[in-house]
Design a protein around this motif. Structure first.
Motif, PDB file in Angstrom:
ATOM      1  N   ALA A  44      35.908  33.113  29.166  1.00  0.00           N
ATOM      2  CA  ALA A  44      35.670  32.615  30.593  1.00  0.00           C
ATOM      3  C   ALA A  44      37.541  32.276  30.883  1.00  0.00           C
ATOM      4  O   ALA A  44      37.642  32.520  32.067  1.00  0.00           O
ATOM      5  N   PHE A  45      38.130  31.862  30.176  1.00  0.00           N
ATOM      6  CA  PHE A  45      39.611  31.220  30.152  1.00  0.00           C
ATOM      7  C   PHE A  45      40.302  32.544  30.532  1.00  0.00           C
ATOM      8  O   PHE A  45      41.120  32.619  31.493  1.00  0.00           O
ATOM      9  N   LEU A  46      40.133  33.695  29.759  1.00  0.00           N
ATOM     10  CA  LEU A  46      41.037  34.940  29.789  1.00  0.00           C
ATOM     11  C   LEU A  46      40.475  35.739  31.271  1.00  0.00           C
ATOM     12  O   LEU A  46      41.468  36.010  32.094  1.00  0.00           O
ATOM     13  N   LEU A  47      39.188  35.276  31.636  1.00  0.00           N
ATOM     14  CA  LEU A  47      38.624  36.073  32.910  1.00  0.00           C
ATOM     15  C   LEU A  47      39.380  35.078  34.246  1.00  0.00           C
ATOM     16  O   LEU A  47      39.809  35.744  35.019  1.00  0.00           O
ATOM     17  N   GLU A  48      39.315  33.979  34.062  1.00  0.00           N
ATOM     18  CA  GLU A  48      39.940  33.102  34.978  1.00  0.00           C
ATOM     19  C   GLU A  48      41.626  33.407  35.062  1.00  0.00           C
ATOM     20  O   GLU A  48      42.061  33.411  36.149  1.00  0.00           O
ATOM     21  N   SER A  49      42.178  33.700  34.041  1.00  0.00           N
ATOM     22  CA  SER A  49      43.673  34.274  33.939  1.00  0.00           C
ATOM     23  C   SER A  49      43.648  35.499  34.899  1.00  0.00           C
ATOM     24  O   SER A  49      44.862  35.403  35.424  1.00  0.00           O
ATOM     25  N   ILE A  50      42.915  36.283  34.313  1.00  0.00           N
ATOM     26  CA  ILE A  50      43.035  37.710  35.080  1.00  0.00           C
ATOM     27  C   ILE A  50      42.772  37.487  36.445  1.00  0.00           C
ATOM     28  O   ILE A  50      43.351  38.212  37.532  1.00  0.00           O
ATOM     29  N   MET A  51      41.489  36.730  37.017  1.00  0.00           N
ATOM     30  CA  MET A  51      41.555  36.354  38.429  1.00  0.00           C
ATOM     31  C   MET A  51      42.790  35.746  39.082  1.00  0.00           C
ATOM     32  O   MET A  51      42.831  35.785  40.426  1.00  0.00           O
ATOM     33  N   ASP A  52      43.630  34.973  38.423  1.00  0.00           N
ATOM     34  CA  ASP A  52      44.594  34.444  39.042  1.00  0.00           C
ATOM     35  C   ASP A  52      45.753  35.282  39.282  1.00  0.00           C
ATOM     36  O   ASP A  52      46.933  35.014  39.803  1.00  0.00           O
ATOM     37  N   LEU A  53      45.673  36.544  38.861  1.00  0.00           N
ATOM     38  CA  LEU A  53      46.711  37.599  39.034  1.00  0.00           C
ATOM     39  C   LEU A  53      46.962  37.862  40.502  1.00  0.00           C
ATOM     40  O   LEU A  53      45.921  37.955  41.218  1.00  0.00           O
ATOM     41  N   GLU A  54      47.848  38.806  40.870  1.00  0.00           N
ATOM     42  CA  GLU A  54      48.000  39.012  42.480  1.00  0.00           C
ATOM     43  C   GLU A  54      47.049  40.349  42.424  1.00  0.00           C
ATOM     44  O   GLU A  54      46.769  41.001  41.185  1.00  0.00           O
ATOM     45  N   VAL A  55      46.474  40.519  43.761  1.00  0.00           N
ATOM     46  CA  VAL A  55      45.373  41.637  43.852  1.00  0.00           C
ATOM     47  C   VAL A  55      45.971  43.060  43.269  1.00  0.00           C
ATOM     48  O   VAL A  55      45.139  43.723  42.550  1.00  0.00           O
ATOM     49  N   ASN A  56      47.138  43.334  43.338  1.00  0.00           N
ATOM     50  CA  ASN A  56      47.648  44.732  42.982  1.00  0.00           C
ATOM     51  C   ASN A  56      47.660  44.746  41.362  1.00  0.00           C
ATOM     52  O   ASN A  56      47.290  45.845  40.663  1.00  0.00           O
ATOM     53  N   GLN A  57      47.892  43.645  40.834  1.00  0.00           N
ATOM     54  CA  GLN A  57      48.089  43.677  39.215  1.00  0.00           C
ATOM     55  C   GLN A  57      46.792  43.571  38.736  1.00  0.00           C
ATOM     56  O   GLN A  57      46.496  44.347  37.903  1.00  0.00           O
ATOM     57  N   ARG A  58      45.851  42.681  39.287  1.00  0.00           N
ATOM     58  CA  ARG A  58      44.303  42.681  38.935  1.00  0.00           C
ATOM     59  C   ARG A  58      43.497  44.092  39.076  1.00  0.00           C
ATOM     60  O   ARG A  58      42.868  44.269  38.124  1.00  0.00           O
ATOM     61  N   ILE A  59      43.912  44.748  40.019  1.00  0.00           N
ATOM     62  CA  ILE A  59      43.455  46.248  40.375  1.00  0.00           C
ATOM     63  C   ILE A  59      43.841  46.985  38.981  1.00  0.00           C
ATOM     64  O   ILE A  59      42.687  47.558  38.536  1.00  0.00           O
ATOM     65  N   VAL A  60      45.032  47.187  38.774  1.00  0.00           N
ATOM     66  CA  VAL A  60      45.283  47.959  37.553  1.00  0.00           C
ATOM     67  C   VAL A  60      44.806  47.456  36.203  1.00  0.00           C
ATOM     68  O   VAL A  60      44.431  48.267  35.388  1.00  0.00           O
ATOM     69  N   VAL A  61      45.051  46.265  36.134  1.00  0.00           N
ATOM     70  CA  VAL A  61      44.292  45.728  34.766  1.00  0.00           C
ATOM     71  C   VAL A  61      42.772  45.843  34.702  1.00  0.00           C
ATOM     72  O   VAL A  61      42.476  46.620  33.890  1.00  0.00           O
ATOM     73  N   GLY A  62      42.102  45.988  35.942  1.00  0.00           N
ATOM     74  CA  GLY A  62      40.649  46.346  35.829  1.00  0.00           C
ATOM     75  C   GLY A  62      40.376  47.657  35.466  1.00  0.00           C
ATOM     76  O   GLY A  62      39.526  48.013  34.879  1.00  0.00           O
ATOM     77  N   LEU A  63      41.280  48.704  36.345  1.00  0.00           N
ATOM     78  CA  LEU A  63      40.993  49.754  36.073  1.00  0.00           C
ATOM     79  C   LEU A  63      41.481  50.316  34.670  1.00  0.00           C
ATOM     80  O   LEU A  63      40.602  51.129  33.820  1.00  0.00           O
ATOM     81  N   TYR A  64      42.486  49.972  34.071  1.00  0.00           N
ATOM     82  CA  TYR A  64      42.970  50.190  32.844  1.00  0.00           C
ATOM     83  C   TYR A  64      42.116  49.584  31.824  1.00  0.00           C
ATOM     84  O   TYR A  64      41.573  50.388  30.818  1.00  0.00           O
ATOM     85  N   TYR A  65      41.760  48.324  31.745  1.00  0.00           N
ATOM     86  CA  TYR A  65      41.005  47.887  30.618  1.00  0.00           C
ATOM     87  C   TYR A  65      39.663  47.832  30.938  1.00  0.00           C
ATOM     88  O   TYR A  65      39.007  48.006  29.913  1.00  0.00           O
ATOM     89  N   PHE A  66      39.019  47.817  32.108  1.00  0.00           N
ATOM     90  CA  PHE A  66      37.578  47.309  32.184  1.00  0.00           C
ATOM     91  C   PHE A  66      36.898  49.021  32.565  1.00  0.00           C
ATOM     92  O   PHE A  66      35.890  49.230  31.902  1.00  0.00           O
ATOM     93  N   GLN A  67      37.779  49.826  33.373  1.00  0.00           N
ATOM     94  CA  GLN A  67      37.180  51.079  33.660  1.00  0.00           C
ATOM     95  C   GLN A  67      37.755  52.259  32.558  1.00  0.00           C
ATOM     96  O   GLN A  67      37.470  53.154  32.792  1.00  0.00           O
TER      97      GLN A  67
END
Length: 189
Positions: free
Chosen positions: A121-144
């Motif tokens: 939960a803490f890691l997810l909250e931290s990811i959610m606090d990133l800027e949208v451009n960073q959050r998108i690439v993190v999501g595509l790279y690590y989750f997709q």
């Protein structure tokens, strides 16, 4: 679901089998929803992205479009729809409802489960606090699990930009996780 099974379902959907589309959608929705939720930080917006992607999926199937890797194509589609919504809703700010998220694993004890859930939960909250451009690439790279060149092509940016955003996101996450790590209390035995 393997490639042959996906392609068979596509053909059945083209033949008018609604249950085949339901089976195909049910296999794609969980991963798509997690990705959209991570990118958009909103249950409502994630559901909208998934719904829009499913409509496009159905239209693509019925139009006879030949797609080599259906699940890969759908992953890109969900990312694109999430990006579209993020751009439209740039100014929204939603709270994360971590309590409703169910993060499970096969650990041995309830205490281990609780600690892992708290850390996740803490890691997810931290990811959610990133800027949208960073959050998108993190999501595509690590989750997709997309490659850097695929992300660059999808977003219409240079590979170096993707690498830079990942690098800066990792730095921010490292800083957030390093200085604000959740405190675990020792439990007397």
């Amino acid at each position: 679901m393997d490639l042959q099974a996906e392609r068979k379902l596509w053909e059945e959907v083209r033949g008018g089998n609604k249950e085949a589309f339901r089976s195909l959608a049910n296999s794609l929705i969980p991963k798509a929803y997690r990705t959209a939720y991570m990118m958009l930080r909103s249950k409502h917006l994630a559901e909208e992205a998934v719904q829009n992607a499913l409509i496009e999926l159905y239209a693509a199937i019925m139009s006879g479009r030949d797609i080599v890797r259906p699940s890969g194509w759908f992953s890109r589609l969900i990312a694109l729809r999430s990006i579209d919504i993020a751009r439209k809703e740039q100014s929204y700010k939603m709270n994360i409802d971590i309590d409703e998220m169910d993060i499970q694993d096969g650990s041995a004890s309830p205490l281990d489960d609780l600690l892992r859930k708290e850390q996740s939960a803490f890691l997810l909250e931290s990811i959610m606090d990133l800027e949208v451009n960073q959050r998108i690439v993190v999501g595509l790279y690590y989750f997709q699990e997309m490659q850097i060149d695929e992300i660059a092509e999808l977003l219409g940016i240079k590979e170096g930009t993707v690498k830079s955003r990942l690098y800066h996101a990792r730095l921010k996450l490292g800083g957030m996780l390093g200085r604000a790590r959740p405190q675990t209390k020792e439990i007397p035995v």
